[in-house]
Write a protein that holds these residues in place. Structure first.
Motif, PDB file in Angstrom:
ATOM      1  N   LEU A 191     -12.186   6.780   2.304  1.00 17.78           N
ATOM      2  CA  LEU A 191     -10.938   6.742   1.601  1.00 17.78           C
ATOM      3  C   LEU A 191     -10.047   8.224   2.112  1.00 17.78           C
ATOM      4  CD1 LEU A 191     -12.089   6.208  -2.296  1.00 17.78           C
ATOM      5  CD2 LEU A 191      -9.786   5.490  -0.961  1.00 17.78           C
ATOM      6  N   ILE A 192      -9.060   8.100   2.265  1.00 20.36           N
ATOM      7  CA  ILE A 192      -7.790   9.295   2.789  1.00 20.36           C
ATOM      8  C   ILE A 192      -7.983  10.577   1.406  1.00 20.36           C
ATOM      9  CG2 ILE A 192      -6.438  10.803   4.187  1.00 20.36           C
ATOM     10  CD1 ILE A 192      -6.744   8.169   5.198  1.00 20.36           C
ATOM     11  N   GLU A 193      -8.513  11.857   1.164  1.00 16.93           N
ATOM     12  CA  GLU A 193      -7.320  11.879   0.039  1.00 16.93           C
ATOM     13  C   GLU A 193      -5.802  12.797   0.450  1.00 16.93           C
ATOM     14  OE1 GLU A 193      -8.686  16.076  -2.899  1.00 16.93           O
ATOM     15  OE2 GLU A 193     -10.028  15.821  -0.995  1.00 16.93           O
ATOM     16  N   VAL A 194      -5.091  13.299  -0.219  1.00 18.23           N
ATOM     17  CA  VAL A 194      -4.129  13.565  -0.478  1.00 18.23           C
ATOM     18  C   VAL A 194      -3.958  14.858  -0.448  1.00 18.23           C
ATOM     19  CG1 VAL A 194      -1.326  12.873  -0.599  1.00 18.23           C
ATOM     20  CG2 VAL A 194      -3.117  11.551  -0.258  1.00 18.23           C
TER      21      VAL A 194
ATOM     22  N   GLN B 129       1.684   0.753  -0.250  1.00 20.84           N
ATOM     23  CA  GLN B 129       2.509   2.643   0.019  1.00 20.84           C
ATOM     24  C   GLN B 129       0.877   3.763   0.460  1.00 20.84           C
ATOM     25  OE1 GLN B 129       5.466   3.069   1.627  1.00 20.84           O
ATOM     26  NE2 GLN B 129       5.243   0.897   1.074  1.00 20.84           N
ATOM     27  N   SER B 130      -0.436   2.802   0.391  1.00 18.68           N
ATOM     28  CA  SER B 130      -1.485   3.653   0.181  1.00 18.68           C
ATOM     29  C   SER B 130      -1.590   4.335   2.176  1.00 18.68           C
ATOM     30  CB  SER B 130      -2.607   3.041   0.546  1.00 18.68           C
ATOM     31  OG  SER B 130      -3.539   3.579   0.344  1.00 18.68           O
ATOM     32  N   ILE B 131      -0.363   3.692   2.752  1.00 17.69           N
ATOM     33  CA  ILE B 131       0.112   4.056   4.279  1.00 17.69           C
ATOM     34  C   ILE B 131      -0.169   5.516   4.952  1.00 17.69           C
ATOM     35  CG2 ILE B 131       2.209   2.954   4.674  1.00 17.69           C
ATOM     36  CD1 ILE B 131      -1.619   1.782   7.220  1.00 17.69           C
ATOM     37  N   LEU B 132       1.072   5.836   3.609  1.00 12.69           N
ATOM     38  CA  LEU B 132       1.157   7.246   3.618  1.00 12.69           C
ATOM     39  C   LEU B 132       0.411   8.147   3.127  1.00 12.69           C
ATOM     40  CD1 LEU B 132       4.748   6.477   1.905  1.00 12.69           C
ATOM     41  CD2 LEU B 132       4.636   6.699   4.534  1.00 12.69           C
ATOM     42  N   GLY B 133      -0.625   8.051   3.050  1.00  8.27           N
ATOM     43  CA  GLY B 133      -1.198   8.542   3.103  1.00  8.27           C
ATOM     44  C   GLY B 133      -1.758   9.329   4.424  1.00  8.27           C
ATOM     45  N   SER B 134      -2.042   8.464   5.185  1.00 10.95           N
ATOM     46  CA  SER B 134      -3.074   8.388   6.652  1.00 10.95           C
ATOM     47  C   SER B 134      -1.115   9.244   7.286  1.00 10.95           C
ATOM     48  CB  SER B 134      -2.901   6.782   7.342  1.00 10.95           C
ATOM     49  OG  SER B 134      -4.482   6.620   6.382  1.00 10.95           O
ATOM     50  N   TRP B 135      -0.559   8.759   7.290  1.00  7.22           N
ATOM     51  CA  TRP B 135       1.293   8.396   8.476  1.00  7.22           C
ATOM     52  C   TRP B 135       2.749   8.778   8.042  1.00  7.22           C
ATOM     53  CZ3 TRP B 135      -1.660   4.056  10.714  1.00  7.22           C
ATOM     54  CH2 TRP B 135      -2.928   4.113  11.791  1.00  7.22           C
TER      55      TRP B 135
ATOM     56  N   VAL C 276      -5.953  12.631  -5.697  1.00  4.99           N
ATOM     57  CA  VAL C 276      -5.389  11.557  -5.161  1.00  4.99           C
ATOM     58  C   VAL C 276      -6.483  10.837  -3.886  1.00  4.99           C
ATOM     59  CG1 VAL C 276      -2.618  10.372  -4.427  1.00  4.99           C
ATOM     60  CG2 VAL C 276      -2.577  12.489  -5.592  1.00  4.99           C
ATOM     61  N   LEU C 277      -5.944  10.185  -3.767  1.00  4.63           N
ATOM     62  CA  LEU C 277      -7.054   9.515  -3.137  1.00  4.63           C
ATOM     63  C   LEU C 277      -6.107   8.331  -2.274  1.00  4.63           C
ATOM     64  CD1 LEU C 277     -10.924   9.502  -4.469  1.00  4.63           C
ATOM     65  CD2 LEU C 277      -9.992  10.996  -2.539  1.00  4.63           C
ATOM     66  N   CYS C 278      -6.289   7.740  -0.964  1.00  2.00           N
ATOM     67  CA  CYS C 278      -5.192   6.426  -0.525  1.00  2.00           C
ATOM     68  C   CYS C 278      -6.380   5.717   0.465  1.00  2.00           C
ATOM     69  CB  CYS C 278      -3.829   6.929   0.541  1.00  2.00           C
ATOM     70  SG  CYS C 278      -2.855   7.750  -0.095  1.00  2.00           S
ATOM     71  N   LEU C 279      -6.279   3.843   0.567  1.00  2.00           N
ATOM     72  CA  LEU C 279      -7.428   3.815   1.653  1.00  2.00           C
ATOM     73  C   LEU C 279      -6.961   4.162   2.816  1.00  2.00           C
ATOM     74  CD1 LEU C 279      -6.530  -0.135  -0.200  1.00  2.00           C
ATOM     75  CD2 LEU C 279      -9.140   2.139  -0.260  1.00  2.00           C
ATOM     76  N   ASP C 280      -8.154   3.900   3.357  1.00  2.00           N
ATOM     77  CA  ASP C 280      -8.359   3.583   4.914  1.00  2.00           C
ATOM     78  C   ASP C 280      -7.309   2.754   5.570  1.00  2.00           C
ATOM     79  OD1 ASP C 280     -10.081   4.508   8.218  1.00  2.00           O
ATOM     80  OD2 ASP C 280      -9.591   2.437   7.277  1.00  2.00           O
ATOM     81  N   PRO C 281      -6.256   3.239   6.595  1.00  2.00           N
ATOM     82  CA  PRO C 281      -5.668   1.490   6.934  1.00  2.00           C
ATOM     83  C   PRO C 281      -6.363   0.176   7.145  1.00  2.00           C
ATOM     84  CG  PRO C 281      -4.677   4.215   7.535  1.00  2.00           C
ATOM     85  CD  PRO C 281      -6.161   4.008   7.094  1.00  2.00           C
ATOM     86  N   TYR C 282      -7.434   0.670   8.364  1.00  2.00           N
ATOM     87  CA  TYR C 282      -8.132  -0.748   8.258  1.00  2.00           C
ATOM     88  C   TYR C 282      -8.565  -1.182   7.167  1.00  2.00           C
ATOM     89  CZ  TYR C 282      -7.662   0.084  12.954  1.00  2.00           C
ATOM     90  OH  TYR C 282      -6.437   0.610  14.295  1.00  2.00           O
ATOM     91  N   ASP C 283      -8.782  -0.571   6.038  1.00  2.00           N
ATOM     92  CA  ASP C 283      -9.587  -1.164   4.963  1.00  2.00           C
ATOM     93  C   ASP C 283      -8.225  -1.813   3.702  1.00  2.00           C
ATOM     94  OD1 ASP C 283     -12.522  -0.703   5.200  1.00  2.00           O
ATOM     95  OD2 ASP C 283     -11.802   1.445   4.176  1.00  2.00           O
ATOM     96  N   LEU C 284      -7.167  -0.848   3.547  1.00  2.00           N
ATOM     97  CA  LEU C 284      -5.440  -1.689   3.761  1.00  2.00           C
ATOM     98  C   LEU C 284      -5.135  -3.007   4.035  1.00  2.00           C
ATOM     99  CD1 LEU C 284      -2.982  -1.259   2.199  1.00  2.00           C
ATOM    100  CD2 LEU C 284      -2.384   0.350   3.438  1.00  2.00           C
TER     101      LEU C 284
END
Length: 206
Positions: free
Chosen positions: A123-126, A41-47, A137-145
């Motif tokens: 890292l992608i900040e929400v 669900q870290s993907i929701l930080g990107s899309w 809140v920080l989420c993984l980059d989709p490729y790192d995920l």
């Protein structure tokens, strides 16, 4: 999990963490906690979920870790573990929270994830303040995920990555390059071979 549920879990996690930190004397408005979302669900930080394949958002669980600040290290013996244990007890699997909302948080430590070199810089900040989330809140980059999932490659991981590739969200060449940046010894030669075979299969389907 949709975006509303994503923010709900982050809001609840932040409220619990900041309360505990405040009890220890930390000024949480000036020095907020840093929450790291791991797992699918870290993907929701990107899309937004509307643009993602169903396989990427079907989970009802969100993995959350704490990236300790200097204040956390000063006021807690083991902040990363202590605070996620409190989250687990409050809004984790099998709690009344899950019974009511049918979603839950799994508290984990960051080191449980096998990640590529340089992941912290990506890292992608929400931006959660507008949603009542006090912590950073920080989420993984989709490729790192996806690279982290390649270290396990259970059936659900395979389905997750393949769905993102089919949808055009993940480029196979970029994923292979990111996988090559994993230097964690837990990524054994056997796991590397398995990952390469899976990437080859993705290319054939692509």
């Amino acid at each position: 999990m949709n975006r509303e549920e994503f923010y709900h879990l982050l809001r609840a996690s932040s409220r619990i963490i900041e309360h505990e930190r405040g009890q220890r004397g930390i000024d949480t408005d000036v020095h907020p906690a840093r929450i790291l979302v791991l797992g699918s669900q870290s993907i929701l930080g990107s899309w937004h979920e509307d643009y993602l394949p169903e396989e990427a958002t079907y989970s009802i669980e969100m993995d959350v870790a704490l990236l300790p600040t200097e204040d956390d290290v000063m006021f807690f013996d083991d902040p990363a573990q202590e605070l996620v244990d409190i989250i687990d007890a409050s809004i984790g699997e099998g709690t009344l929270f899950q019974d009511e909302f049918e979603i839950y948080v799994q508290g984990v430590e960051q080191k449980t994830a096998v990640l590529p070199e340089g992941w912290q810089a990506r890292l992608i900040e929400v931006r959660g303040r507008d949603y009542g989330i006090r912590s950073k809140v920080l989420c993984l980059d989709p490729y790192d995920l996806c690279a982290a999932k390649m270290a396990r490659l259970e059936m659900k991981d395979r389905s997750y990555i393949a769905a993102l590739v089919r949808a055009g969200d993940i480029d196979v060449d970029m994923l292979q390059r990111r996988l090559s940046q994993v230097t964690d010894p837990r990524m054994t030669p056997a796991l590397c071979a398995q990952a390469e075979d899976f990437i080859a299969a993705l290319r054939r389907k692509d």
